[in-house]
Motif scaffolding. Structure first.
Motif, PDB file in Angstrom:
ATOM      1  N   PHE A 265       0.800  -1.224   0.000  1.00  0.00           N
ATOM      2  CA  PHE A 265       0.000   0.000   0.000  1.00  0.00           C
ATOM      3  C   PHE A 265       0.836   1.278   0.000  1.00  0.00           C
ATOM      4  CE2 PHE A 265       0.151  -1.258   4.543  1.00  0.00           C
ATOM      5  CZ  PHE A 265       0.626  -0.095   5.134  1.00  0.00           C
ATOM      6  N   ILE A 266       2.166   1.158   0.232  1.00  0.00           N
ATOM      7  CA  ILE A 266       3.033   2.331   0.088  1.00  0.00           C
ATOM      8  C   ILE A 266       4.248   2.039  -0.797  1.00  0.00           C
ATOM      9  CG2 ILE A 266       2.374   3.571   2.194  1.00  0.00           C
ATOM     10  CD1 ILE A 266       4.875   2.312   3.543  1.00  0.00           C
ATOM     11  N   ARG A 267       4.196   0.948  -1.564  1.00  0.00           N
ATOM     12  CA  ARG A 267       5.340   0.598  -2.425  1.00  0.00           C
ATOM     13  C   ARG A 267       5.584   1.665  -3.491  1.00  0.00           C
ATOM     14  NH1 ARG A 267       5.365  -0.544  -7.239  1.00  0.00           N
ATOM     15  NH2 ARG A 267       3.125  -0.985  -7.256  1.00  0.00           N
ATOM     16  N   ALA A 268       4.580   1.953  -4.301  1.00  0.00           N
ATOM     17  CA  ALA A 268       4.746   2.934  -5.376  1.00  0.00           C
ATOM     18  C   ALA A 268       5.027   4.317  -4.803  1.00  0.00           C
ATOM     19  CB  ALA A 268       3.493   2.969  -6.249  1.00  0.00           C
ATOM     20  N   GLU A 269       4.397   4.620  -3.668  1.00  0.00           N
ATOM     21  CA  GLU A 269       4.626   5.897  -3.014  1.00  0.00           C
ATOM     22  C   GLU A 269       6.070   6.016  -2.530  1.00  0.00           C
ATOM     23  OE1 GLU A 269       0.333   4.894  -3.005  1.00  0.00           O
ATOM     24  OE2 GLU A 269       2.186   3.800  -2.645  1.00  0.00           O
ATOM     25  N   THR A 270       6.638   4.894  -2.107  1.00  0.00           N
ATOM     26  CA  THR A 270       8.030   4.889  -1.665  1.00  0.00           C
ATOM     27  C   THR A 270       8.978   5.144  -2.827  1.00  0.00           C
ATOM     28  OG1 THR A 270       7.512   3.375   0.163  1.00  0.00           O
ATOM     29  CG2 THR A 270       9.821   3.504  -0.537  1.00  0.00           C
ATOM     30  N   VAL A 271       8.676   4.565  -3.975  1.00  0.00           N
ATOM     31  CA  VAL A 271       9.486   4.815  -5.176  1.00  0.00           C
ATOM     32  C   VAL A 271       9.467   6.306  -5.514  1.00  0.00           C
ATOM     33  CG1 VAL A 271       9.704   4.370  -7.648  1.00  0.00           C
ATOM     34  CG2 VAL A 271       9.140   2.494  -6.088  1.00  0.00           C
ATOM     35  N   ASP A 272       8.282   6.910  -5.449  1.00  0.00           N
ATOM     36  CA  ASP A 272       8.166   8.352  -5.706  1.00  0.00           C
ATOM     37  C   ASP A 272       8.951   9.155  -4.682  1.00  0.00           C
ATOM     38  OD1 ASP A 272       6.557   7.913  -7.887  1.00  0.00           O
ATOM     39  OD2 ASP A 272       4.683   8.446  -6.901  1.00  0.00           O
ATOM     40  N   CYS A 273       8.879   8.730  -3.427  1.00  0.00           N
ATOM     41  CA  CYS A 273       9.566   9.430  -2.340  1.00  0.00           C
ATOM     42  C   CYS A 273      11.079   9.389  -2.526  1.00  0.00           C
ATOM     43  CB  CYS A 273       9.165   8.821  -1.002  1.00  0.00           C
ATOM     44  SG  CYS A 273       9.962   9.558   0.435  1.00  0.00           S
ATOM     45  N   ILE A 274      11.598   8.268  -2.966  1.00  0.00           N
ATOM     46  CA  ILE A 274      13.038   8.155  -3.221  1.00  0.00           C
ATOM     47  C   ILE A 274      13.460   9.176  -4.272  1.00  0.00           C
ATOM     48  CG2 ILE A 274      14.826   6.654  -4.200  1.00  0.00           C
ATOM     49  CD1 ILE A 274      13.329   4.282  -2.880  1.00  0.00           C
ATOM     50  N   LYS A 275      12.654   9.310  -5.320  1.00  0.00           N
ATOM     51  CA  LYS A 275      12.960  10.294  -6.371  1.00  0.00           C
ATOM     52  C   LYS A 275      12.940  11.710  -5.805  1.00  0.00           C
ATOM     53  CE  LYS A 275      10.983   7.452 -10.070  1.00  0.00           C
ATOM     54  NZ  LYS A 275       9.872   7.320 -11.048  1.00  0.00           N
ATOM     55  N   THR A 276      11.954  11.975  -4.953  1.00  0.00           N
ATOM     56  CA  THR A 276      11.835  13.321  -4.385  1.00  0.00           C
ATOM     57  C   THR A 276      13.009  13.643  -3.475  1.00  0.00           C
ATOM     58  OG1 THR A 276       9.416  13.143  -4.466  1.00  0.00           O
ATOM     59  CG2 THR A 276      10.331  14.880  -3.092  1.00  0.00           C
ATOM     60  N   ILE A 277      13.421  12.688  -2.650  1.00  0.00           N
ATOM     61  CA  ILE A 277      14.569  12.916  -1.768  1.00  0.00           C
ATOM     62  C   ILE A 277      15.834  13.134  -2.595  1.00  0.00           C
ATOM     63  CG2 ILE A 277      16.073  11.878  -0.025  1.00  0.00           C
ATOM     64  CD1 ILE A 277      13.643  10.648   1.274  1.00  0.00           C
ATOM     65  N   THR A 278      15.959  12.409  -3.691  1.00  0.00           N
ATOM     66  CA  THR A 278      17.100  12.614  -4.583  1.00  0.00           C
ATOM     67  C   THR A 278      17.127  14.049  -5.102  1.00  0.00           C
ATOM     68  OG1 THR A 278      17.039  10.288  -5.265  1.00  0.00           O
ATOM     69  CG2 THR A 278      18.230  11.823  -6.699  1.00  0.00           C
ATOM     70  N   GLU A 279      15.964  14.565  -5.489  1.00  0.00           N
ATOM     71  CA  GLU A 279      15.862  15.947  -5.966  1.00  0.00           C
ATOM     72  C   GLU A 279      16.153  16.932  -4.843  1.00  0.00           C
ATOM     73  OE1 GLU A 279      11.946  16.226  -7.510  1.00  0.00           O
ATOM     74  OE2 GLU A 279      12.319  14.850  -9.182  1.00  0.00           O
ATOM     75  N   LEU A 280      15.636  16.635  -3.647  1.00  0.00           N
ATOM     76  CA  LEU A 280      15.872  17.491  -2.506  1.00  0.00           C
ATOM     77  C   LEU A 280      17.366  17.602  -2.209  1.00  0.00           C
ATOM     78  CD1 LEU A 280      13.087  16.524   0.081  1.00  0.00           C
ATOM     79  CD2 LEU A 280      13.559  18.823  -0.776  1.00  0.00           C
ATOM     80  N   LYS A 281      18.029  16.460  -2.268  1.00  0.00           N
ATOM     81  CA  LYS A 281      19.463  16.438  -1.951  1.00  0.00           C
ATOM     82  C   LYS A 281      20.238  17.355  -2.898  1.00  0.00           C
ATOM     83  CE  LYS A 281      23.486  13.449  -1.645  1.00  0.00           C
ATOM     84  NZ  LYS A 281      24.048  12.098  -1.856  1.00  0.00           N
ATOM     85  N   THR A 282      19.883  17.334  -4.173  1.00  0.00           N
ATOM     86  CA  THR A 282      20.604  18.167  -5.134  1.00  0.00           C
ATOM     87  C   THR A 282      20.318  19.652  -4.934  1.00  0.00           C
ATOM     88  OG1 THR A 282      18.839  17.996  -6.799  1.00  0.00           O
ATOM     89  CG2 THR A 282      20.569  16.318  -6.839  1.00  0.00           C
ATOM     90  N   SER A 283      19.197  19.961  -4.280  1.00  0.00           N
ATOM     91  CA  SER A 283      18.837  21.370  -4.071  1.00  0.00           C
ATOM     92  C   SER A 283      19.434  21.942  -2.792  1.00  0.00           C
ATOM     93  CB  SER A 283      17.311  21.516  -4.014  1.00  0.00           C
ATOM     94  OG  SER A 283      16.768  20.953  -2.829  1.00  0.00           O
ATOM     95  N   ILE A 284      20.028  21.073  -1.964  1.00  0.00           N
ATOM     96  CA  ILE A 284      20.623  21.508  -0.697  1.00  0.00           C
ATOM     97  C   ILE A 284      22.109  21.714  -0.900  1.00  0.00           C
ATOM     98  CG2 ILE A 284      21.090  20.892   1.700  1.00  0.00           C
ATOM     99  CD1 ILE A 284      18.525  19.172   1.614  1.00  0.00           C
ATOM    100  N   SER A 285      22.568  22.885  -0.561  1.00  0.00           N
ATOM    101  CA  SER A 285      23.995  23.198  -0.736  1.00  0.00           C
ATOM    102  C   SER A 285      24.762  22.943   0.555  1.00  0.00           C
ATOM    103  CB  SER A 285      24.174  24.663  -1.144  1.00  0.00           C
ATOM    104  OG  SER A 285      23.516  24.902  -2.369  1.00  0.00           O
ATOM    105  N   PRO A 286      25.786  22.101   0.515  1.00  0.00           N
ATOM    106  CA  PRO A 286      26.600  21.889   1.719  1.00  0.00           C
ATOM    107  C   PRO A 286      27.379  23.132   2.087  1.00  0.00           C
ATOM    108  CG  PRO A 286      27.624  20.854  -0.171  1.00  0.00           C
ATOM    109  CD  PRO A 286      26.277  21.350  -0.642  1.00  0.00           C
ATOM    110  N   LYS A 287      27.678  23.291   3.364  1.00  0.00           N
ATOM    111  CA  LYS A 287      28.435  24.457   3.842  1.00  0.00           C
ATOM    112  C   LYS A 287      29.885  24.352   3.391  1.00  0.00           C
ATOM    113  CE  LYS A 287      25.556  25.287   7.926  1.00  0.00           C
ATOM    114  NZ  LYS A 287      25.505  25.335   9.383  1.00  0.00           N
TER     115      LYS A 287
END
Length: 287
Positions: A265-287
């Motif tokens: 019931f959250i398998r496909a949602e988890t796949v989407d979430c992984i993609k979103t976290i990947t995008e989030l990571k690229t938008s965060i600039s390390p100090k």
């Protein structure tokens, strides 16, 4: 090992309920929700769940059927519309903000009301999906519309968390939604000290640590908890922490999927979430 075996068993969907209602067709269709380029499979699953609802099922079977019905709305609104990493802008033709807004509005104003009043006293399903749909609608609403939605969202959160299991259902889902409200920078200046990212981080950590609600899963297996934590840590200017959380999630969740530890019931949602976290990571600039 025992824990993994238990969670693997949890990932299996039971087609028949204690009352003998057959959910096999609806659940088989729901498992195909991400198999098509459009939302046709999701709509077929919705129709199958609605057929069960309309057949006159009651009690736990009715709640289960409406739960599945509501999941199709959340998936349609999040998977078949494209947003940026923060979930604030839809872009493709036909899947813009107004389309997304209508999907979530229909979910919390109409679909969730199929759960009878009596069931709302004993199950957090009604309040979780109502709060989630309102929160998703707020993401694609203007400031004035959000102010109108806020009292209804806060009411659903408060009542849902007061119900037994309200803090554990859907991996601490109500805590996760409340964290999203508390950690939203657009809440700055609103009365009542609504904006409080420090509290938001505590809430999402509680969600991650939550035990499994019956026939559900532990908070650690809900990728959305970690997406919310990344966003909250970044809001708190903890860039290193946000990146570390993202890295850990991107390591863990593909492995959980491979090991069948994520319920269908959250398998496909988890796949989407992984993609979103990947995008989030690229938008965060390390100090």
């Amino acid at each position: 090992m025992v824990k993994k075996q238990l969670l693997a068993a949890l990932a299996l969907t039971f087609s028949f309920s204690a009352y003998g209602t057959d959910f096999s067709e609806a659940e088989a269709k729901f498992a195909l929700r991400d198999s098509t380029a459009d939302h046709s499979a999701t709509l077929e699953a919705r129709a199958a769940y609605k057929a069960i609802i309309d057949s006159g099922v009651k009690d736990a079977d009715l709640v289960r059927a409406v739960e599945g019905y509501l999941r199709t709305y959340i998936f349609e609104g999040t998977h078949y519309t494209t947003t940026n990493a923060e979930g604030t802008e839809a872009t493709p033709a036909g899947t813009g903000k107004e389309t997304r807004k209508k999907i979530f509005n229909d979910a919390w104003k109409t679909a969730v009301e199929l759960i009878p009043a009596a069931a709302r006293e004993t199950s957090p399903v009604y309040y979780y999906f109502k709060a989630s749909a309102i929160a998703y609608e707020a993401e694609v609403s203007n400031v004035l519309q959000r102010l109108v939605l806020l009292p209804q969202l806060n009411d659903a959160l408060a009542k849902g968390l007061a119900v037994e299991g309200g803090a554990t259902y859907e991996g601490g889902g109500l805590l996760r939604v409340k964290a999203a409200v508390k950690g939203n920078p657009e809440a700055k200046g609103l009365p009542g000290g609504l904006y409080n990212p420090e509290e938001a981080l505590k809430l999402v950590d509680q969600a991650i640590a939550s035990e499994a609600y019956p026939d559900n899963a532990e908070g650690i297996y809900f990728c959305e908890n970690f997406r919310r934590k990344v966003i909250t840590q970044n809001e708190l200017k903890d860039v290193a922490g946000a990146l570390a959380t993202a890295d850990q999630a991107l390591l863990d969740f593909p492995a959980y999927l491979a090991d069948s530890l994520i319920p269908e019931f959250i398998r496909a949602e988890t796949v989407d979430c992984i993609k979103t976290i990947t995008e989030l990571k690229t938008s965060i600039s390390p100090k």
